[in-house]
Write a protein that holds these residues in place. Structure first.
Motif, PDB file in Angstrom:
ATOM      1  N   TYR A   1       0.801  -1.231   0.000  1.00 17.49           N
ATOM      2  CA  TYR A   1       0.000   0.000   0.000  1.00 17.49           C
ATOM      3  C   TYR A   1       0.834   1.282   0.000  1.00 17.49           C
ATOM      4  CZ  TYR A   1       0.588  -0.940   5.052  1.00 17.49           C
ATOM      5  OH  TYR A   1       1.088  -1.240   6.277  1.00 17.49           O
ATOM      6  N   THR A   2       0.249   2.327  -0.593  1.00 13.50           N
ATOM      7  CA  THR A   2       0.815   3.675  -0.548  1.00 13.50           C
ATOM      8  C   THR A   2      -0.062   4.457   0.391  1.00 13.50           C
ATOM      9  OG1 THR A   2       1.412   3.569  -2.867  1.00 13.50           O
ATOM     10  CG2 THR A   2       1.342   5.750  -1.870  1.00 13.50           C
ATOM     11  N   ARG A   3       0.554   5.256   1.254  1.00 12.97           N
ATOM     12  CA  ARG A   3      -0.314   6.057   2.082  1.00 12.97           C
ATOM     13  C   ARG A   3       0.171   7.485   2.195  1.00 12.97           C
ATOM     14  NH1 ARG A   3       2.499   3.256   6.757  1.00 12.97           N
ATOM     15  NH2 ARG A   3       2.734   4.877   8.327  1.00 12.97           N
ATOM     16  N   ASP A   4      -0.779   8.368   2.480  1.00 15.40           N
ATOM     17  CA  ASP A   4      -0.504   9.786   2.633  1.00 15.40           C
ATOM     18  C   ASP A   4      -0.167  10.035   4.097  1.00 15.40           C
ATOM     19  OD1 ASP A   4      -1.341   9.954  -0.001  1.00 15.40           O
ATOM     20  OD2 ASP A   4      -3.395  10.492   0.543  1.00 15.40           O
TER      21      ASP A   4
ATOM     22  N   GLU B   1      -6.651   6.913   5.429  1.00 12.32           N
ATOM     23  CA  GLU B   1      -5.846   7.993   6.005  1.00 12.32           C
ATOM     24  C   GLU B   1      -6.732   9.051   6.651  1.00 12.32           C
ATOM     25  OE1 GLU B   1      -5.313   6.848   2.923  1.00 12.32           O
ATOM     26  OE2 GLU B   1      -3.173   6.903   2.413  1.00 12.32           O
TER      27      GLU B   1
ATOM     28  N   TYR C   1      -0.798   3.350  11.868  1.00 11.64           N
ATOM     29  CA  TYR C   1      -1.332   2.942  10.572  1.00 11.64           C
ATOM     30  C   TYR C   1      -1.350   1.425  10.396  1.00 11.64           C
ATOM     31  CZ  TYR C   1      -2.430   2.987   5.651  1.00 11.64           C
ATOM     32  OH  TYR C   1      -3.043   2.787   4.443  1.00 11.64           O
TER      33      TYR C   1
ATOM     34  N   TYR D   1      -4.623  -0.565   9.685  1.00  8.20           N
ATOM     35  CA  TYR D   1      -4.787  -1.235   8.386  1.00  8.20           C
ATOM     36  C   TYR D   1      -5.117  -2.712   8.587  1.00  8.20           C
ATOM     37  CZ  TYR D   1      -3.657  -2.665   3.607  1.00  8.20           C
ATOM     38  OH  TYR D   1      -3.700  -3.172   2.332  1.00  8.20           O
TER      39      TYR D   1
END
Lengths: 158, 158
Positions: free
Chosen positions: A70-73, B21, B45, B49
């Motif tokens: 995953y990519t997260r902000d 997010e 996170y 997640y």
């Protein structure tokens, strides 16, 4: 050699209208905004939206972090006063449990590279005098206090 | 008749991975999570997640608010224990400056309608005993304390 410890790399993407709620949520967290130079309470959407739409001579990016699948902000970095000869850089990691991993420093470093490529010779930053984390971050990237009298004002030769 | 005051109407949309997010940013704000039944610090996170991906018998929605030209996300409502005969409802408005406009109450009301349509006869809620705002919201929608001994547990006949 088996190095299991790997540097975590961030990427910047330009912030857009769809990021407003997320940026406002981050910036409305007292743990985050107590480090800000200007802001002492949670943001109001209408004011934030009006401000956002009226921005000039400024760029805002979202700091994103790629982690496995995953990519997260995780935060935001910006540069303002692009119509001056020393634009001002600001950064925050909105995901407070991701502090201390170097994301802010990497983000500011990328913005300094961007400014250098755009031909700027100087960058500024305003930092609260008791924000040791920010001071450490900007000092590590070459920023220096302008003077003893203006202890919140920092400058960097690019 | 010219009625300039109009009720502000919210809509629910199902939450997805792209909202993680934002939900985490809202839920990591001490102003928000001090009202939660279970949570005393900002979220991490990876844990969030993992929890998100392992959810079962639960639905999460984003509360959206249409205001003139823009739609914005203001909070979240969910229902869990959908495999029981009395699912549990929870709600928060993550945009703290939007509190007091009835968004939470409208959202819970929509979820009760959804539960009724799905054939459930009861809903539950867990509310901190000093969270007067939540108590007022759930009482207004027909929730009652289960008993004096379990003062944080509320139930509603659908």
């Amino acid at each position: 050699m088996n190095r299991s410890h790997k540097a975590e790399t961030i990427l910047l993407r330009e912030a857009n209208d769809d990021d407003l709620e997320l940026m406002m949520a981050w910036r409305s967290n007292p743990i985050v905004y107590r480090g800000f130079y200007l802001q002492r309470e949670p943001l109001k959407y209408e004011e934030h939206y009006t401000w956002w739409k009226s921005r000039r001579n400024r760029k805002d990016w979202i700091i994103t972090f790629q982690c496995g699948e995953y990519t997260r902000d995780v935060g935001s970095v910006h540069v303002s006063s692009l119509d001056s000869d020393s634009p001002e850089v600001g950064v925050y990691i909105g995901e407070v449990t991701a502090w201390g991993r170097g994301f802010g420093r990497q983000a500011v470093s990328l913005v300094l590279t961007w400014l250098r490529a755009a031909g700027y010779k100087k960058a500024r930053a305003s930092i609260l005098k008791d924000n040791a984390t920010s001071i450490g971050l900007f000092e590590a990237l070459g920023f220096k206090r302008i003077s003893e009298e203006h202890e919140g004002e920092w400058v960097c030769e690019l």
